[in-house]
Scaffold this motif. Structure first.
Motif, PDB file in Angstrom:
ATOM      1  N   ALA A  62      62.845  49.388  80.354  1.00  0.00           N
ATOM      2  CA  ALA A  62      61.642  48.561  80.455  1.00  0.00           C
ATOM      3  C   ALA A  62      62.083  47.107  80.462  1.00  0.00           C
ATOM      4  O   ALA A  62      63.054  46.744  79.799  1.00  0.00           O
ATOM      5  N   LEU A  63      61.370  46.272  81.225  1.00  0.00           N
ATOM      6  CA  LEU A  63      61.732  44.865  81.350  1.00  0.00           C
ATOM      7  C   LEU A  63      60.506  44.021  81.079  1.00  0.00           C
ATOM      8  O   LEU A  63      59.537  44.064  81.840  1.00  0.00           O
ATOM      9  N   SER A  64      60.548  43.260  79.985  1.00  0.00           N
ATOM     10  CA  SER A  64      59.438  42.381  79.615  1.00  0.00           C
ATOM     11  C   SER A  64      59.424  41.156  80.530  1.00  0.00           C
ATOM     12  O   SER A  64      60.377  40.905  81.280  1.00  0.00           O
ATOM     13  N   GLU A  65      58.366  40.377  80.440  1.00  0.00           N
ATOM     14  CA  GLU A  65      58.286  39.137  81.214  1.00  0.00           C
ATOM     15  C   GLU A  65      59.424  38.185  80.842  1.00  0.00           C
ATOM     16  O   GLU A  65      60.063  37.632  81.743  1.00  0.00           O
ATOM     17  N   PRO A  66      59.755  37.986  79.548  1.00  0.00           N
ATOM     18  CA  PRO A  66      60.916  37.142  79.242  1.00  0.00           C
ATOM     19  C   PRO A  66      62.222  37.711  79.816  1.00  0.00           C
ATOM     20  O   PRO A  66      63.083  36.953  80.256  1.00  0.00           O
TER      21      PRO A  66
END
Length: 107
Positions: A62-66
């Motif tokens: 998973a890749l967050s916005e930051p």
């Protein structure tokens, strides 16, 4: 260090690291790269994008916005310096970068 701190491996879900390899400097992202993983990276290496040769994000779940911003900052900085980098993305990274999914996780 208390068990609640982001640097505690038991509570941190994702990692971002710079590695020196025989193929050059590697930015490695793995797991659920959330805001805590990005903050831990910035504390360790600073906020300026590092000079890198490759990005390995094949293990990102998973890749967050930051996390997306950190990854793109490194890619754009390398390209502006005339050093395009090879990006090896996971399906989760590809979805976020192509806009099929907003940054996942807390941001």
């Amino acid at each position: 260090m208390s068990p609640q701190t982001p640097d505690n491996p038991a509570t941190r879900r994702g990692v971002v690291r710079l590695l020196n390899t025989t193929g050059g400097r590697l930015l490695c992202l793995a797991g659920a790269v959330d805001a805590a993983a990005v903050e831990a990276f910035w504390r360790r290496y600073g906020r300026e994008p590092a000079r890198i040769d490759r990005i390995d994000a094949r293990s990102v779940t998973a890749l967050s916005e930051p996390g997306r911003e950190l990854l793109l900052d490194h890619v754009e900085t390398a390209e502006l310096a005339g050093r395009p980098v090879e990006l090896r993305p996971s399906p989760a990274v590809t979805r976020v970068l192509t806009g099929r999914e907003r940054g996942a996780g807390t941001g």
